[in-house]
Design a protein around this motif. Sequence first.
Motif, PDB file in Angstrom:
ATOM      1  N   UNK A 144      40.009  52.041  44.067  1.00  0.00           N
ATOM      2  CA  UNK A 144      39.652  50.624  44.164  1.00  0.00           C
ATOM      3  C   UNK A 144      40.378  49.900  45.296  1.00  0.00           C
ATOM      4  N   UNK A 145      39.701  48.933  45.856  1.00  0.00           N
ATOM      5  CA  UNK A 145      40.316  47.991  46.796  1.00  0.00           C
ATOM      6  C   UNK A 145      40.761  46.810  45.956  1.00  0.00           C
ATOM      7  N   UNK A 146      42.074  46.612  45.832  1.00  0.00           N
ATOM      8  CA  UNK A 146      42.585  45.490  45.041  1.00  0.00           C
ATOM      9  C   UNK A 146      42.944  44.337  45.967  1.00  0.00           C
ATOM     10  N   UNK A 147      42.872  43.130  45.418  1.00  0.00           N
ATOM     11  CA  UNK A 147      43.073  41.916  46.216  1.00  0.00           C
ATOM     12  C   UNK A 147      44.087  41.006  45.555  1.00  0.00           C
ATOM     13  N   UNK A 148      45.095  40.610  46.311  1.00  0.00           N
ATOM     14  CA  UNK A 148      46.102  39.686  45.808  1.00  0.00           C
ATOM     15  C   UNK A 148      45.845  38.266  46.275  1.00  0.00           C
ATOM     16  N   UNK A 149      46.800  37.380  46.006  1.00  0.00           N
ATOM     17  CA  UNK A 149      46.696  35.990  46.437  1.00  0.00           C
ATOM     18  C   UNK A 149      46.482  35.917  47.942  1.00  0.00           C
ATOM     19  N   UNK A 150      45.593  35.032  48.361  1.00  0.00           N
ATOM     20  CA  UNK A 150      45.344  34.829  49.783  1.00  0.00           C
ATOM     21  C   UNK A 150      44.432  35.858  50.405  1.00  0.00           C
ATOM     22  N   UNK A 151      43.857  36.744  49.598  1.00  0.00           N
ATOM     23  CA  UNK A 151      42.964  37.767  50.127  1.00  0.00           C
ATOM     24  C   UNK A 151      41.541  37.570  49.607  1.00  0.00           C
ATOM     25  N   UNK A 152      40.589  37.949  50.448  1.00  0.00           N
ATOM     26  CA  UNK A 152      39.172  37.883  50.116  1.00  0.00           C
ATOM     27  C   UNK A 152      38.514  39.169  50.584  1.00  0.00           C
ATOM     28  N   UNK A 153      37.541  39.636  49.816  1.00  0.00           N
ATOM     29  CA  UNK A 153      36.733  40.780  50.218  1.00  0.00           C
ATOM     30  C   UNK A 153      35.296  40.315  50.314  1.00  0.00           C
ATOM     31  N   UNK A 154      34.658  40.541  51.465  1.00  0.00           N
ATOM     32  CA  UNK A 154      33.260  40.191  51.680  1.00  0.00           C
ATOM     33  C   UNK A 154      32.487  41.496  51.787  1.00  0.00           C
ATOM     34  N   UNK A 155      31.535  41.716  50.879  1.00  0.00           N
ATOM     35  CA  UNK A 155      30.709  42.924  50.932  1.00  0.00           C
ATOM     36  C   UNK A 155      29.747  42.793  52.115  1.00  0.00           C
ATOM     37  N   UNK A 156      29.878  43.694  53.076  1.00  0.00           N
ATOM     38  CA  UNK A 156      29.047  43.632  54.273  1.00  0.00           C
ATOM     39  C   UNK A 156      27.789  44.479  54.154  1.00  0.00           C
ATOM     40  N   UNK A 157      27.920  45.637  53.511  1.00  0.00           N
ATOM     41  CA  UNK A 157      26.790  46.567  53.422  1.00  0.00           C
ATOM     42  C   UNK A 157      27.036  47.496  52.244  1.00  0.00           C
ATOM     43  N   UNK A 158      25.983  47.790  51.485  1.00  0.00           N
ATOM     44  CA  UNK A 158      26.092  48.731  50.382  1.00  0.00           C
ATOM     45  C   UNK A 158      26.095  48.032  49.040  1.00  0.00           C
ATOM     46  N   UNK A 159      26.714  48.676  48.063  1.00  0.00           N
ATOM     47  CA  UNK A 159      26.774  48.116  46.709  1.00  0.00           C
ATOM     48  C   UNK A 159      28.195  48.280  46.179  1.00  0.00           C
ATOM     49  N   UNK A 160      28.583  47.329  45.338  1.00  0.00           N
ATOM     50  CA  UNK A 160      29.940  47.365  44.786  1.00  0.00           C
ATOM     51  C   UNK A 160      29.999  46.570  43.499  1.00  0.00           C
ATOM     52  N   UNK A 161      31.067  46.815  42.751  1.00  0.00           N
ATOM     53  CA  UNK A 161      31.350  46.103  41.515  1.00  0.00           C
ATOM     54  C   UNK A 161      32.800  45.652  41.550  1.00  0.00           C
ATOM     55  N   UNK A 162      33.044  44.419  41.103  1.00  0.00           N
ATOM     56  CA  UNK A 162      34.404  43.921  40.989  1.00  0.00           C
ATOM     57  C   UNK A 162      34.774  43.875  39.513  1.00  0.00           C
ATOM     58  N   UNK A 163      35.993  44.291  39.219  1.00  0.00           N
ATOM     59  CA  UNK A 163      36.518  44.211  37.861  1.00  0.00           C
ATOM     60  C   UNK A 163      37.682  43.236  37.863  1.00  0.00           C
ATOM     61  N   UNK A 164      37.587  42.232  37.016  1.00  0.00           N
ATOM     62  CA  UNK A 164      38.633  41.212  36.899  1.00  0.00           C
ATOM     63  C   UNK A 164      39.754  41.741  35.998  1.00  0.00           C
ATOM     64  N   UNK A 165      40.911  41.088  36.027  1.00  0.00           N
ATOM     65  CA  UNK A 165      42.038  41.533  35.192  1.00  0.00           C
ATOM     66  C   UNK A 165      41.717  41.589  33.702  1.00  0.00           C
ATOM     67  N   UNK A 166      40.791  40.745  33.231  1.00  0.00           N
ATOM     68  CA  UNK A 166      40.447  40.763  31.804  1.00  0.00           C
ATOM     69  C   UNK A 166      39.454  41.869  31.455  1.00  0.00           C
ATOM     70  N   UNK A 167      39.086  42.703  32.453  1.00  0.00           N
ATOM     71  CA  UNK A 167      38.176  43.812  32.206  1.00  0.00           C
ATOM     72  C   UNK A 167      36.723  43.484  32.454  1.00  0.00           C
ATOM     73  N   UNK A 168      36.375  42.212  32.655  1.00  0.00           N
ATOM     74  CA  UNK A 168      34.982  41.864  32.940  1.00  0.00           C
ATOM     75  C   UNK A 168      34.615  42.361  34.330  1.00  0.00           C
ATOM     76  N   UNK A 169      33.347  42.711  34.502  1.00  0.00           N
ATOM     77  CA  UNK A 169      32.891  43.261  35.778  1.00  0.00           C
ATOM     78  C   UNK A 169      31.641  42.526  36.232  1.00  0.00           C
ATOM     79  N   UNK A 170      31.440  42.502  37.545  1.00  0.00           N
ATOM     80  CA  UNK A 170      30.261  41.861  38.126  1.00  0.00           C
ATOM     81  C   UNK A 170      29.807  42.666  39.328  1.00  0.00           C
ATOM     82  N   UNK A 171      28.505  42.871  39.434  1.00  0.00           N
ATOM     83  CA  UNK A 171      27.934  43.529  40.599  1.00  0.00           C
ATOM     84  C   UNK A 171      27.935  42.560  41.772  1.00  0.00           C
TER      85      UNK A 171
END
Length: 186
Positions: free
Chosen positions: A128-155
């Motif tokens: 996984x690519x993890x992100x801390x304070x002050x960081x942003x990830x922009x999906x440029x191409x492809x597909x991905x899912x983010x998982x939040x600390x509470x375990x919830x996920x979003x495509x």
Amino acid sequence: MSSTDKDAPVIRFADLPSVPWGRNNGRVKELAAGDQWRLSIAAVEKPGAFTPFPGKDRVTVPVEGELLVLTVDGVEHGMERFRPFRYSGDSLAEAALPTGPVTVLNTVVDRATTGASVMVTELSKKNPQTLGDGQFLVLLHGSATVTAPDGSAAALNPLDTVAGDAGRPAVLGRGFAAVVSFFDLD
């Protein structure tokens, strides 16, 4: 911060308002902003001057389209997709579109107080690519899912953005993403 999902730190590109930029050269959507920085995506639909940002530094990354030719202070730079280019917001910058319209990811920071790094990375389904304070990830191409600390996920859809925080949301997938980090210079 802009519009986010309830359970995951996602800024949905499709839900953001767009406004014209320049002399009607295209439209821009602000992904996120702070007191001394801004992250946005702009459609460059016509050749012409980029908006100046005196006292600021910029990083521009073509994310859609084949080629952007950016002339900065009289020097021509051929910019290919997914390749970040850093330059002064004080500079005169003029865009040419030899292969048609392009879409760019822009970061703008106050050079006296704030720094920014922009790295385009290949996503993994195992690491996984993890992100801390002050960081942003922009999906440029492809597909991905983010998982939040509470375990919830979003495509994620292309150009959706994940905002990092102390809980370190994690992104898994296949494709390419820009990881943008903003930091204080003092």
